[in-house]
Scaffold this active site. Structure first.
Site, PDB file in Angstrom:
ATOM      1  N   HIS A  62      -1.265   1.693   0.900  1.00 15.36           N
ATOM      2  CA  HIS A  62      -2.127   1.274   2.003  1.00 15.36           C
ATOM      3  C   HIS A  62      -3.512   1.883   1.874  1.00 15.36           C
ATOM      4  O   HIS A  62      -3.788   2.693   0.967  1.00 15.36           O
ATOM      5  CB  HIS A  62      -1.500   1.648   3.349  1.00 15.36           C
ATOM      6  CG  HIS A  62      -1.280   3.122   3.538  1.00 15.36           C
ATOM      7  ND1 HIS A  62      -2.295   4.025   3.733  1.00 15.36           N
ATOM      8  CD2 HIS A  62      -0.124   3.853   3.567  1.00 15.36           C
ATOM      9  CE1 HIS A  62      -1.802   5.225   3.889  1.00 15.36           C
ATOM     10  NE2 HIS A  62      -0.486   5.170   3.790  1.00 15.36           N
ATOM     11  N   CYS A  98       3.275   8.251   1.210  1.00 13.90           N
ATOM     12  CA  CYS A  98       2.814   6.964   0.682  1.00 13.90           C
ATOM     13  C   CYS A  98       1.830   7.176  -0.453  1.00 13.90           C
ATOM     14  O   CYS A  98       1.458   8.295  -0.796  1.00 13.90           O
ATOM     15  CB  CYS A  98       2.153   6.148   1.791  1.00 13.90           C
ATOM     16  SG  CYS A  98       3.235   5.801   3.201  1.00 13.90           S
TER      17      CYS A  98
END
Length: 404
Positions: free
Chosen positions: A146, A154
């Site tokens: 992202h 992430c």
């Protein structure tokens, strides 16, 4: 009034957060924003279209995300790469929810995993845990690639980067690709890197991933990934209508002979390079260890010399202490006598001046120029007592009278 103040504070915080996660305010429709013309021209020069299939590779240690696209001959070629803004955790796979560890392994990204409305600008879900992860009881959710450059397990990119990455995936899906593969590695699985991390607890896991890594290096095509016996298997074909079940034993399976032959040669060279890399690292480590041992030995010798010097100083101090004490007592005992002697000498040598009121006539009758040096009596042992009792000017007076 206090309620209104709190409401404005909360609103301001939300606006600040939104500004942090969505910095590209100039992009009207970010989910459909076209790829830059420069990238499109580059792809066309390599015979690729914007809608040809893609795959991605992630390398933690190098901090890189690569985008590959398929050429007309079926092989993939790298189009571009991006510096990962942030990834969390350390080298090694993710194990459980909340360990803030970015995953490693082979993941499939389907259209439904794309999130154009992400609070982190744009994102896609990596699909963790996959079948391999679940077979080992690994847990976690919402592991993304992202934007917003903020990571808690992430792979986080900048908003500008994820805008392009999202565009690559979107166009490939529009071209008919059912899913694309993301290969997440701790580092490039070269002989040198594997040798450097050969003592890591995840080395066995990485060695398993390496077969899929090697197949892609050989064929330049994403490997066909299956899971059986709680292991990844690559480019295998199940025989006798067998099925691949993650937690069950692997069925009878085979690989294309051309791939087996190519991989055997690839592995032979790898093992040679790995052995050389290990030998080189061991040699370097041995030199560093010798240098460290020499350093420790030098420090020990210096400490020993300092200890010997300190003991010697202590011995010298103890040896000279009685002599110094004698001199100190002698000096202290002689101090009053020396003081009295000095006072007597001063008294003896001091010339007593005559009283001008009592002996004015005597003083005026003696002129300094009339005194001969030979006439001045010299103190001896015989007359020392007399000199001590009789001032010198009286001798001078008697001498003067006798001369008259």
């Amino acid at each position: 009034m206090a309620f209104l103040d709190t409401k404005w504070v909360v609103l301001a915080g939300c606006l600040a957060l939104a500004g942090c996660n969505d910095t590209l305010t100039s992009v009207a429709n970010k989910a459909e924003h076209p790829l830059p013309k420069k990238l499109v021209s580059q792809m066309k020069a390599q015979g690729m279209s914007t809608r040809s299939p893609i795959m991605m590779r992630i390398f933690k240690e190098e901090g890189t995300l690569e985008v590959w696209k398929q050429k007309p001959n079926g092989r993939y070629e790298i189009v571009t790469n991006y510096a990962i803004c942030k990834w969390s955790g350390t080298l090694g796979p993710k194990f459980k929810e909340g360990d803030r560890q970015a995953p490693e392994g082979f993941y499939r990204i389907h259209p439904h995993q794309m999130n154009p409305n992400s609070s982190y600008y744009l994102s896609f879900n990596m699909g963790f845990p996959n079948r391999y992860d679940r077979s080992h009881g690994r847990t976690g959710s919402n592991l993304m690639v992202h934007g917003a450059c903020s990571s808690a397990g992430c792979y986080s990119m900048t908003d500008e980067q994820v805008l392009e990455i999202f565009g690559f995936a979107r166009d490939a899906f529009k071209g008919g690709q059912k899913y694309f593969q993301v290969q997440a590695y701790p580092f490039r699985l070269t002989a040198e890197n594997m040798a450097r991390h050969r003592d890591h607890k995840s080395f066995k896991f990485w060695n398993m991933l390496k077969e899929g890594y090697d197949h892609f290096e050989i064929t330049k095509q994403p490997p066909k990934v299956e899971v059986c016996g709680r292991q990844y298997v690559f480019n295998q074909i199940a025989e006798d209508n067998g099925r691949f079940r993650a937690s069950a034993a692997c069925p009878q399976m085979s690989q294309p002979q051309s791939l087996q032959f190519a991989h055997a040669n690839f592995q032979k060279k790898y093992e040679k390079d790995f052995a050389e890399a290990v030998a080189k690292l061991d040699k370097t480590a041995a030199k560093e260890q010798q240098a460290e041992v020499a350093k420790i030995a030098a420090q020990a010798r210096a400490a020993e010399r300092a200890e010997i010097a300190e003991k010697r100083n202590e011995q010298l101090t103890q040896a000279f202490s009685p002599v110094a004490s004698i001199f100190s007592r002698k000096q202290n005992s002689d101090a009053p006598r020396n003081t009295g002697l000095a006072a007597n000498l001063y008294k003896t040598n001091q010339v007593t001046q005559p009283d001008p009121t009592t002996h004015s006539e005597a003083n005026t009758s003696i002129a300094p120029q009339e005194i001969n040096a030979a006439d001045v009596p010299v103190p001896t042992a015989a007359n020392a007592t007399i000199e001590e009792k009789t001032p010198r000017w009286k001798f001078w007076k008697r001498k003067s009278n006798s001369d008259g």
